[in-house]
Scaffold this motif. Structure first.
Motif, short mmCIF file in Angstrom:
data_model
loop_
_atom_site.label_atom_id
_atom_site.label_comp_id
_atom_site.label_asym_id
_atom_site.label_seq_id
_atom_site.Cartn_x
_atom_site.Cartn_y
_atom_site.Cartn_z
N PRO A 40 0.36 -84.81 -28.93
CA PRO A 40 0.91 -85.44 -27.72
C PRO A 40 2.19 -86.24 -27.93
N GLN A 41 2.53 -86.55 -29.16
CA GLN A 41 3.74 -87.34 -29.42
C GLN A 41 4.86 -86.50 -30.03
N ASN A 42 4.75 -85.20 -29.93
CA ASN A 42 5.79 -84.32 -30.47
C ASN A 42 6.92 -84.21 -29.46
N PRO A 43 8.09 -84.81 -29.74
CA PRO A 43 9.18 -84.83 -28.76
C PRO A 43 9.70 -83.44 -28.44
N TYR A 44 9.64 -82.53 -29.41
CA TYR A 44 10.20 -81.20 -29.19
C TYR A 44 9.30 -80.34 -28.30
N PHE A 45 8.01 -80.60 -28.32
CA PHE A 45 7.12 -79.90 -27.39
C PHE A 45 7.37 -80.40 -25.97
N HIS A 46 7.56 -81.70 -25.82
CA HIS A 46 7.89 -82.25 -24.50
C HIS A 46 9.24 -81.73 -24.02
N GLU A 47 10.20 -81.63 -24.95
CA GLU A 47 11.54 -81.14 -24.59
C GLU A 47 11.47 -79.70 -24.10
N MET A 48 10.74 -78.84 -24.80
CA MET A 48 10.64 -77.44 -24.38
C MET A 48 9.89 -77.32 -23.06
N ARG A 49 8.86 -78.13 -22.88
CA ARG A 49 8.15 -78.14 -21.61
C ARG A 49 9.11 -78.53 -20.48
N GLY A 50 9.94 -79.55 -20.74
CA GLY A 50 10.93 -79.96 -19.75
C GLY A 50 11.92 -78.86 -19.44
N GLU A 51 12.37 -78.15 -20.47
CA GLU A 51 13.29 -77.03 -20.29
C GLU A 51 12.68 -75.95 -19.39
N MET A 52 11.43 -75.62 -19.67
CA MET A 52 10.74 -74.60 -18.87
C MET A 52 10.62 -75.05 -17.41
N LEU A 53 10.27 -76.30 -17.21
CA LEU A 53 10.13 -76.82 -15.85
C LEU A 53 11.48 -76.86 -15.13
N LEU A 54 12.50 -77.31 -15.84
CA LEU A 54 13.82 -77.40 -15.23
C LEU A 54 14.31 -76.02 -14.79
N ARG A 55 14.18 -75.05 -15.66
CA ARG A 55 14.64 -73.69 -15.34
C ARG A 55 13.76 -73.02 -14.30
N SER A 56 12.59 -73.59 -14.05
CA SER A 56 11.70 -73.06 -13.01
C SER A 56 11.89 -73.77 -11.68
#
Length: 154
Positions: A40-56
């Motif tokens: 839950p504290q992995n910044p890169y997993f949160h970043e990729m999740r954000g990227e997916m959401l943003l592009r969606s």
């Protein structure tokens, strides 16, 4: 690591990104959520999740994901901050523009050669009605992209 253990974090991350890139953001997001349960504290997993959401087209949810990425990012990664600034702009809320400018400046401060960061900063300034700073940020963007002729044509 990836080939030897497709069910491990690296393999799952790779498959999630592949789903996303092949047009299945829903599958990719589900896998990213699974990874975040494990780390839950992995910044890169949160970043990729954000990227997916943003592009969606889910900018508000992307802001939340990028904010978590920034929170857990011990290295103060410029790209993550630039992505957060982008998401703030994409929410379409004028109230988020000041935060976008501040966040983009912080990202550019860490990655001073980010033409994308300057382009997004120009957008934020333009949406605030600050044409002088928008032009200045655009000039930086074009300079960093090596588009000197376009810069001088203004």
């Amino acid at each position: 690591i990836f080939r030897k253990n497709l069910n491990g974090p690296a393999g799952t991350y790779g498959i999630a990104v592949a789903h996303y890139l092949q047009g299945s953001a829903k599958k990719g997001l589900k896998m990213m959520d699974g990874l975040l349960k494990r780390q839950p504290q992995n910044p890169y997993f949160h970043e990729m999740r954000g990227e997916m959401l943003l592009r969606s087209g889910k900018a508000t949810k992307a802001v939340e994901a990028f904010q978590k990425a920034v929170k857990f990012d011990r290295r103060n990664n410029g790209l993550i901050r630039i992505q957060l600034g982008h998401a703030l702009i994409e929410t379409g809320k004028k109230a988020n523009l000041e935060a976008a400018v501040k966040t983009l400046k912080a990202g550019i401060g860490r990655d001073k050669y980010s033409s994308r960061g300057y382009g997004l900063l120009a957008r934020a300034y333009a949406q605030q009605g600050n044409q002088i700073l928008a032009i200045a940020a655009t000039a930086e963007e074009k300079f960093l992209q090596g588009q000197i002729k376009q810069l001088l044509a203004r």
